[in-house]
Structures are given as C-alpha cells and as structure tokens.
Design an enzyme around this catalytic site. Structure first.
Site, PDB file in Angstrom:
ATOM      1  N   ASN A  75       0.806  -1.056  -0.060  1.00  0.00           N
ATOM      2  CA  ASN A  75       0.040   0.161   0.163  1.00  0.00           C
ATOM      3  C   ASN A  75       0.691   1.185   0.037  1.00  0.00           C
ATOM      4  O   ASN A  75       1.482   1.497   0.942  1.00  0.00           O
ATOM      5  CB  ASN A  75      -0.941  -0.006   1.244  1.00  0.00           C
ATOM      6  CG  ASN A  75      -1.630   1.331   1.354  1.00  0.00           C
ATOM      7  OD1 ASN A  75      -1.717   2.110   0.514  1.00  0.00           O
ATOM      8  ND2 ASN A  75      -2.487   1.290   2.503  1.00  0.00           N
ATOM      9  N   LYS A 108       0.157   4.143  -0.360  1.00  0.00           N
ATOM     10  CA  LYS A 108      -0.639   5.367   0.263  1.00  0.00           C
ATOM     11  C   LYS A 108      -0.303   6.531  -0.664  1.00  0.00           C
ATOM     12  O   LYS A 108      -0.191   6.455  -2.062  1.00  0.00           O
ATOM     13  CB  LYS A 108      -0.142   5.290   1.811  1.00  0.00           C
ATOM     14  CG  LYS A 108      -0.398   4.393   2.389  1.00  0.00           C
ATOM     15  CD  LYS A 108      -0.172   4.588   4.210  1.00  0.00           C
ATOM     16  CE  LYS A 108      -0.243   3.172   4.748  1.00  0.00           C
ATOM     17  NZ  LYS A 108      -0.187   3.321   6.186  1.00  0.00           N
ATOM     18  N   HIS A 167      -9.714   1.090   4.711  1.00  0.00           N
ATOM     19  CA  HIS A 167      -8.406   1.337   5.407  1.00  0.00           C
ATOM     20  C   HIS A 167      -8.691   2.198   6.593  1.00  0.00           C
ATOM     21  O   HIS A 167      -9.544   3.120   6.332  1.00  0.00           O
ATOM     22  CB  HIS A 167      -7.144   1.765   4.536  1.00  0.00           C
ATOM     23  CG  HIS A 167      -5.965   1.894   5.326  1.00  0.00           C
ATOM     24  ND1 HIS A 167      -5.454   2.839   6.012  1.00  0.00           N
ATOM     25  CD2 HIS A 167      -4.644   1.057   4.994  1.00  0.00           C
ATOM     26  CE1 HIS A 167      -4.236   2.367   6.473  1.00  0.00           C
ATOM     27  NE2 HIS A 167      -4.010   1.416   5.838  1.00  0.00           N
ATOM     28  N   GLU A 169      -7.002   4.641   7.707  1.00  0.00           N
ATOM     29  CA  GLU A 169      -6.865   5.984   7.500  1.00  0.00           C
ATOM     30  C   GLU A 169      -7.834   6.712   6.644  1.00  0.00           C
ATOM     31  O   GLU A 169      -8.279   7.650   6.762  1.00  0.00           O
ATOM     32  CB  GLU A 169      -5.532   6.218   6.585  1.00  0.00           C
ATOM     33  CG  GLU A 169      -4.404   6.126   7.558  1.00  0.00           C
ATOM     34  CD  GLU A 169      -3.128   5.642   6.737  1.00  0.00           C
ATOM     35  OE1 GLU A 169      -3.031   5.505   5.441  1.00  0.00           O
ATOM     36  OE2 GLU A 169      -2.029   4.928   7.368  1.00  0.00           O
ATOM     37  N   GLU A 171      -5.557  -4.906  10.685  1.00  0.00           N
ATOM     38  CA  GLU A 171      -4.564  -3.738  10.743  1.00  0.00           C
ATOM     39  C   GLU A 171      -4.948  -3.206  12.294  1.00  0.00           C
ATOM     40  O   GLU A 171      -5.725  -2.116  12.056  1.00  0.00           O
ATOM     41  CB  GLU A 171      -4.623  -3.014   9.470  1.00  0.00           C
ATOM     42  CG  GLU A 171      -4.125  -3.470   8.206  1.00  0.00           C
ATOM     43  CD  GLU A 171      -3.601  -2.582   7.232  1.00  0.00           C
ATOM     44  OE1 GLU A 171      -2.718  -2.656   6.814  1.00  0.00           O
ATOM     45  OE2 GLU A 171      -4.240  -1.482   7.087  1.00  0.00           O
ATOM     46  N   GLY A 229       2.127   2.256  10.640  1.00  0.00           N
ATOM     47  CA  GLY A 229       3.232   3.092  10.501  1.00  0.00           C
ATOM     48  C   GLY A 229       3.957   3.730  11.982  1.00  0.00           C
ATOM     49  O   GLY A 229       4.645   4.674  11.990  1.00  0.00           O
ATOM     50  N   SER A 273       3.091  -2.081  10.374  1.00  0.00           N
ATOM     51  CA  SER A 273       4.494  -2.422  10.474  1.00  0.00           C
ATOM     52  C   SER A 273       5.070  -3.643  10.306  1.00  0.00           C
ATOM     53  O   SER A 273       6.175  -4.077  10.988  1.00  0.00           O
ATOM     54  CB  SER A 273       4.805  -1.829  11.869  1.00  0.00           C
ATOM     55  OG  SER A 273       4.313  -0.517  12.264  1.00  0.00           O
TER      56      SER A 273
HETATM   57  P1  PGA Z   1       2.557   0.370   7.771  1.00  0.00           P
HETATM   58  O1  PGA Z   1       1.249   0.433   7.149  1.00  0.00           O
HETATM   59  O2  PGA Z   1       3.240  -0.994   7.264  1.00  0.00           O
HETATM   60  O3  PGA Z   1       3.567   1.573   7.224  1.00  0.00           O
HETATM   61  O4  PGA Z   1       2.459   0.209   9.210  1.00  0.00           O
HETATM   62  C1  PGA Z   1       0.373  -0.777   6.667  1.00  0.00           C
HETATM   63  C2  PGA Z   1      -0.996  -0.148   6.072  1.00  0.00           C
HETATM   64  O5  PGA Z   1      -1.319   0.854   6.545  1.00  0.00           O
HETATM   65  O6  PGA Z   1      -1.526  -0.710   5.257  1.00  0.00           O
END
Ligand code: PGA
Length: 244
Positions: free
Chosen positions: A8, A10, A93, A95, A160, A166, A205
């Site tokens: 992803n 983003k 997601h 976010e 997640e 993140g 992460s």
């Molecule tokens: P990350 O993000 O690996 O940077 O923690 C995962 C995600 O949001 O899909």
C-alpha cells in the site's frame, strides 16, 4: 492458497518514483511463491500497470467511490480503476475510516461497487489502541466485519490494528494469531464454508525482520505492507518470507 503480499503505497509516488519502484519490484519478483500486489496512487496506476506488463504482479487502487459514476467531484469509481488496469482495491483502510469518516455501511457499499466493476476487494478492519486497552478488539473487529462485508463476500480481509500502522509497533504473535483465529470464526459464521477461502492479511509495521514469523502464524494469509513497500528490496524480502 498462496499468501498475498500487498504493498500500500498510500499518498506516495510521483510518476518517476512510482515507475522506478515498480520496475525494481518487478526485477526481483520472478519465482516467488506468493501472490504480489502493489497499490499505487490512482494517478499512476495506468503507467505502473504498463511498467509491470509481463511481471507476476497485480495492481490495485487504495479506495473507490460507491457509485458507478456521477456528480462526485474528486472521487474515483471502481470502473475507472479497472479501466486504468487495476484488478484489486483496498477498502475501509483505517486512514480512510478516520480521515474521511468512512462507516462500515459505506465500506460495504464500496465493496459491492468494486465487485460489480470486476475488482477484488481487500477490506481492512482493526481496533484502536484505546479499544484494545479496553479489551474490545474482538467486539470492534466483529462489528466491522459484520457491517463491512456484503453477503457472499469472496475477497480478502486485512487485520490492521490501528496502533500498529506506521508506528514501528507490531502486534505480538499471540495477539495476531488470536485475532486471525477470531476473524476466521466470524467469516465462517457469516459466509458459511466459503469463509474458509477468504485470505486474512496482517498489516501494521510489517517489515523484512518480522515478516517470516508473522507469515508463519495460523490463519495469516499474507501481509498488507505500507512503509516497507516503498523500498523494493524490503518489499521483496517480505515476499520471500511468505510460506511456500
Ligand atoms: P505500515 O502500514 O506497514 O506502514 O504500518 C500498513 C498499512 O497501513 O496498510
């Protein structure tokens, strides 16, 4: 079923960077035992698809609108993603749920739109840190699954935990195994035997150093990778850690 390693990207990647990253991933993608997917920003899906022509890597969007078309300024429909060459889309997601107040009902409508347009959906669920500290992770994720997955769902689910995205913090192996087992039970309850065929990705992460142990856990069907998917060598190392 093969594990799915999904990147992803983003809101990262102007054209030159996106093409460079896609090319570097393609260069190391032969002979992997997992399915590979990259989800770039919508503006570069079409050139990334062209860059990956012939490589064993699918391309997906990161969101779509629930309507097929119409007066929705700034939004992108599932058919537009498909038209650009995407075959997958990430939906719900955290976010999106946080920054755009996406509800389970909206996510469910988006899943239906994606499937109608021929896209395979990856539906994200996960609890916040406060919810986990209150011991509510199962009720939160159970409600998200019940609300976000339409009847007959045949896509992919990504677990997640919001506090692991993140942050460099991953859930413990025991917590991941427990939540994936819980999600499998919910899928079987909602979808019957078909719930067994839904891959459940872990996200939050994931990096080269923890991928092998996470991917070896029961009911982990792959990984949804954010930050580490922006570095081809790291993303490929995660893909190589997938189970054969
Ligand atoms: P990350 O993000 O690996 O940077 O923690 C995962 C995600 O949001 O899909």
């Amino acid at each position: 079923m093969r594990q799915l390693i999904a990147g992803n990207w983003k809101m990262n990647g102007l054209l030159a960077e996106a093409l460079g990253l896609a090319g570097d991933v393609a260069a190391g993608a032969e002979g992997l035992s997992c399915d590979l997917l990259v989800c770039p920003p919508a503006t570069v899906i079409e050139p990334v698809v062209a860059e990956l022509a012939g490589a064993p890597i699918a391309v997906g969007g990161q969101d779509c609108h629930q309507a097929a078309s119409g007066a929705h300024t700034g939004d992108v429909s599932a058919a537009m993603l498909r038209d650009a060459g995407a075959t997958w889309v990430i939906l719900g997601h955290s976010e999106r749920r946080t920054n755009h107040a996406e509800t389970d009902a909206l996510v469910r409508a988006k899943v239906a739109a994606a499937v109608a347009a021929g896209l395979a959906p990856i539906v994200c669920v996960g609890e916040t840190e406060a919810e986990r500290l209150a011991g509510q992770q199962e009720s939160v994720v159970g409600a998200q699954l019940a609300g976000s997955l339409p009847a007959g769902f045949a896509g992919v689910v990504a677990y997640e935990p919001v506090w692991a995205i993140g942050t460099g913090r991953t859930a413990t192996e025991a917590d991941v195994a427990a939540m994936h087992g819980f999600i499998r039970a919910v899928l079987l309850r909602h979808l019957g035997a078909a719930g067994r065929g839904v891959r459940i990705l872990y996200g939050g992460s994931v990096k080269a150093s923890n991928a092998a142990s996470l991917l070896a856990l029961p009911e982990v069907g792959g990984a949804l990778v954010g930050g580490a998917s922006l570095v081809a060598a790291d993303f490929l190392a995660i893909a190589r850690a997938a189970l054969p």
